[in-house]
Design an enzyme around this catalytic site. Sequence first.
Site, mmCIF file in Angstrom:
data_model
loop_
_atom_site.group_PDB
_atom_site.id
_atom_site.type_symbol
_atom_site.label_atom_id
_atom_site.label_comp_id
_atom_site.label_asym_id
_atom_site.label_seq_id
_atom_site.Cartn_x
_atom_site.Cartn_y
_atom_site.Cartn_z
ATOM 1 N N SER A 74 -11.386 30.090 -25.894
ATOM 2 C CA SER A 74 -11.890 31.493 -26.128
ATOM 3 C C SER A 74 -10.883 32.568 -26.568
ATOM 4 O O SER A 74 -10.699 33.653 -27.197
ATOM 5 C CB SER A 74 -12.635 31.649 -25.225
ATOM 6 O OG SER A 74 -13.570 31.018 -24.695
ATOM 7 N N ASP A 88 -14.557 25.516 -18.123
ATOM 8 C CA ASP A 88 -13.423 26.381 -17.000
ATOM 9 C C ASP A 88 -13.399 27.871 -18.800
ATOM 10 O O ASP A 88 -12.800 28.354 -18.195
ATOM 11 C CB ASP A 88 -11.991 25.731 -17.791
ATOM 12 C CG ASP A 88 -11.770 25.930 -19.499
ATOM 13 O OD1 ASP A 88 -12.574 26.013 -20.099
ATOM 14 O OD2 ASP A 88 -11.002 26.364 -19.860
ATOM 15 N N CYS A 89 -14.958 27.963 -18.888
ATOM 16 C CA CYS A 89 -14.954 29.451 -20.053
ATOM 17 C C CYS A 89 -15.318 29.715 -19.024
ATOM 18 O O CYS A 89 -14.304 31.276 -19.442
ATOM 19 C CB CYS A 89 -16.428 28.623 -20.625
ATOM 20 S SG CYS A 89 -16.587 30.302 -21.550
ATOM 21 N N GLY A 135 1.174 -1.444 -0.172
ATOM 22 C CA GLY A 135 -0.121 -0.242 -0.033
ATOM 23 C C GLY A 135 1.044 1.298 -0.262
ATOM 24 O O GLY A 135 0.158 2.685 0.146
ATOM 25 N N HIS A 159 0.167 4.976 7.557
ATOM 26 C CA HIS A 159 -0.757 4.303 7.694
ATOM 27 C C HIS A 159 -1.941 4.339 7.463
ATOM 28 O O HIS A 159 -3.533 3.680 8.143
ATOM 29 C CB HIS A 159 -0.586 2.514 8.523
ATOM 30 C CG HIS A 159 0.772 1.934 8.751
ATOM 31 N ND1 HIS A 159 1.351 2.197 9.218
ATOM 32 C CD2 HIS A 159 1.183 1.526 6.969
ATOM 33 C CE1 HIS A 159 2.462 2.278 8.556
ATOM 34 N NE2 HIS A 159 2.022 1.261 7.767
#
Length: 498
Positions: free
Chosen positions: A466, A422-423, A77, A240
Site C-alpha cells: 500500500s 495487515d491492510c 524436551g 517442566h
Amino acid sequence: MTLPVTGVVKKDLVPLPEPWTSKKLVNSVAGCADDALAGLVACNPNLQLLQGHRVALRSDLDSLKGQVALLSGGGSGHEPAHAGFVGKGMLTGVIAGAVFTSPAVGSILAAIRAVAQAGTVGTLLIVKNYTGDRLNFGMAREQARAEGIPVEMVVIGDDSAFTVLKKAGRRGLCGTVLIHKVAGALAEAGAGLEEITDRVSEVAKAMGTLGVSLSSCSVPGSKPTFELSADEVELGLGIHGEAGVHRIKMATADEIVELMLDHMTSSSNMSHVPVRSGSSVVLMVNNLGGLSFLELGIIADAAVRSLEGRGVKIARALVGTFMSALEMPGISLTLLLVDEPLLKLIDAETTASAWPNVAKVLVTGRKRCRAAPAKPLEAPDSTAAGGAASKQMVLVLERVCATLLGLEEHLNALDRAAGDGDCGTTHSCAARAIQGWLKEGPPPASPAQLLSKLSLLLLEKMGGSSGAVWKGCPRGQDYAGFSVGSRTGAPSLEEPRG
C-alpha cells in the site's frame, strides 16, 4: 483428513494414542527422545551415540586423554540442552532421559565409564537441582567411585522465583548452560577436577534465573501441564511446566520484564541474585520454546533498557533458545555476576553447536544508533501555508485519518480472506503518521505541494504494498509482474516476464 502415504515405508512404528491429546510430529511417544537425539547426532559429525544408551559423546573422545571430562544431562524436551552444548570447550557428553524424566543410573554410569576408558583424569557431573536427577546422578557417582573412577558432582540451583527457600532448594534452570561454558573452558585449559568443581560451585552462587510463560506446554501423549486464563501469565515457573509463584495479569513486555527483574534482584527475596547499580553481568534471554523471535527481540530490548536504567553494566548478552520446555511460549532471564577472569571463560572458544557467536565486547556503553542521512533540500512552497484552504484541508485529512483508524480491524479482516491480514494495520500506521505531521504545522496551501508532501511521508512511514501504491510508482515501470498503467498510474497485473 487422511493424507495418502506413497513411496515411503517405515516398519515398527508404534501408533500414537487416539484421540491425540496433543499434536506432536513424532513417530511414537515412547521413542521420541531416542529419535530426537539420533537426529541431532546424525546431523553433527562432532557427536557419537553410546551404543545401547541414550548418551551422546564427543566424537573426538580419545583425544581428551589427560583432561577432566564433563558430563551433564537430564530429561529430554529442553533442547538444545543438553546435547547442543557438547563440544570442545564445553561438555564431553550428555545423558538424556525420557521427556521431563531424569536418565537411568545405568546410562549415567555407562557414560562415566566411557570417558574414563578414553583416558580422562576425572569426571565432573553437572546436575540441575531436581530430585530425580540428584538421586540418579548421585547413585552413578557412588558406583563409579567404587570402581576407582574419580568423580565429583555439582548441583546447580539458579531459580530466583521463591522468596522463601524450600527444603529442596532452588530449581536448576537455564543458568546451568553458563556453568557448562565455564567448566568447559577450565577443562580445556587443563584445570584439575578439584579446581573446576570449586570454581563452578562459586560461580553458581552468583547467578539467578526467572521464567514467565503465556501458557503451558504438553508432554507428547499428554494434556497441557496447567491452564491459564486468556488474561493471565505464569511467573516463576520451572522448565517442566511446574507452577510458578504468581499468576499475574497480562501486561506489556516492558512491564513484565520490569516485574521479573524487580523480583530477581530484591534483597527481600531469599533466592535473589545480588545485582545492584555498578554490577557487571552476563544477561541471558532464553526462549522457553514457543515464543516468536519477534517477541524475543522485544523482551531482550526491554531487559537491556531496564538493567542499564538501574545502573547495571551488561558485559555480554546472549539471546536465543538455550533451555526450552517443549513448545512453551515464554522466556526466562538469567543474570550472572562477572569479573574479567570469568568473562574470559565465557568468551573462550567452543565448538558446541548451540552456543551462540557472542560479540566479545561490552554491551553497555556502545553507540547503538547512527545518524540518518541528510535529506535533500526541498523546493520552497510557492504559496503561503495556512489560510482558509489549508484549514479546510486539515479538517479533511483529520477526518480521513480518523476513519482509517476506525476501520483498522475491518480492513484486516477483509485482507485475511485473501492475504496476510495487515491492510488495516498498514493504513492505521499511515493515518498516525499524517496526524503527527499535521501537529508540526499547517500543511501547504498548494494542492501539488500538499500531495507531494503526503507522498513522501507515506513512502517513509507506510510499509507494505500500500505504501508504494499510494506513493505512486513511475509510469510504465514493471515491478515483479505488476505494471503501472500509462494513464491512471494504478497497478495492473500482467504475466511476469521471463
